[in-house]
Write an enzyme that holds these catalytic residues in place. Sequence first.
Site, short mmCIF file in Angstrom:
data_model
loop_
_atom_site.label_atom_id
_atom_site.label_comp_id
_atom_site.label_asym_id
_atom_site.label_seq_id
_atom_site.Cartn_x
_atom_site.Cartn_y
_atom_site.Cartn_z
N LYS A 78 38.49 54.88 28.90
CA LYS A 78 39.16 55.79 27.76
C LYS A 78 40.74 56.39 29.33
O LYS A 78 41.44 56.58 29.11
CB LYS A 78 37.97 57.17 28.71
CG LYS A 78 37.64 57.62 27.02
CD LYS A 78 38.04 58.11 26.28
CE LYS A 78 37.21 58.21 24.93
NZ LYS A 78 38.03 58.83 24.04
N ASP A 125 32.90 64.86 26.89
CA ASP A 125 32.06 64.42 27.17
C ASP A 125 31.45 64.28 29.39
O ASP A 125 30.68 63.37 29.16
CB ASP A 125 31.56 63.56 26.63
CG ASP A 125 31.84 62.11 26.33
OD1 ASP A 125 33.06 61.31 26.39
OD2 ASP A 125 31.43 61.31 26.49
#
Length: 406
Positions: A78, A125
């Site tokens: 990410k 998350d």
Amino acid sequence: MTGPIDWKFNEIVRTTEQLSSLDRFTWEEANRARTFHQTFDCYRETPLASLPRLAEHWGLGGVYVKDESYRFGLNAFKVLGGAYAIGRYLAERLEMDIGDLSFERLRSPEIREQLGEITFVTATDGNHGRGVAWAAAQLGQRSVVYMPHGSSLTRLEAIRAAGAEAEIMQWNYDECVRHAARMADEHGWVVVQDTAWEGYEAIPEWIMQGYSTLAIEAIEQLRALDVPKPTHVLLQAGVGSFAGAVTALFASFYGEERPAIIIVEPNKADCIYRSATAGELQIVTGAMDTIMAGLACGEPNPVAWQLLQDYGDMYISCPDSVAAKGMRMLGNPLGDDPVVISGESGAVTAGLLDHLMTDPQLADAKDRVGLTEASHVLLVSTEGDTDPSRYRDVVWDGMFPSFARS
């Protein structure tokens, strides 16, 4: 296994004029992002694991796993999107081209003084928020991170350790995104989110372009293994930005010879699958309490959805046990295949490929997408054991078994 595996084959044929433009996801744009990433001292190409014994077991020509657990020491891919988007944003503020700015220059005292203090805010998350926190801290900037209800405390502490102010909220992921946007409006912060809405398109696009770094690495690594191109690529989807970016790059680079693209989601947050089934964008609401926390997103990025609608070949919704099986298979390989430590969201495509190749109930899906002994399949393990306790629960203790115990 809890719940069926549902699939939808994309039978819509579109003319070139009807397809989404790929101009923003060319090799040149992807390499621009990679060139920026290469200015980081910690940049290393993540490994591509070839699994010939597993390919033989499945009756495939080859299986290859891009292992993103090695990315920048953060155990997930990410950061590629968050760091590039922040770099692009700062370049815009400086009225400079990102190609003229290295990561080192952006963190220099003179640039820091010119920019002043900036607060970047996001919802996550875990993996995306940790990447944003790390990039902001490296550049001497502040970050605030909101996490949905039920998020891992381990991931929360990892985000705080990376430099962010972070907290777990009493909402789901999509509600946290809206909260981050409200806080940005109230305080003058900058939202770094990989989903778009009206008036907020540039940063999500930069994030998607940042993800493309792993795709061009994989293409080059496959060629080094004498694999001219993969025949199939399985991609996991949350809001769809990662899957959309990789799909777009492969479609742009290979053209009509592009590989078949299979999109995989948890059945508790399968907004892309539902959108494909309905033929228009659909939203999933509620708790979305899937083990695949990184994919627990109910509202598709509309830019990504359009790309996946136009260039995706199959969309699959599956239960948590599929991800758990993928974790166990990659972590306990056949013969001399390498070990891949893959987390819940990272391993779901491996688990799904096993079902496609071995489950008689999915024989039609396997045939429709053309998986044969000549197929060379690319998977991306998007995260390692970012929640080590949960990883052990699954791999050691058998949480989410692949079969019903008597």
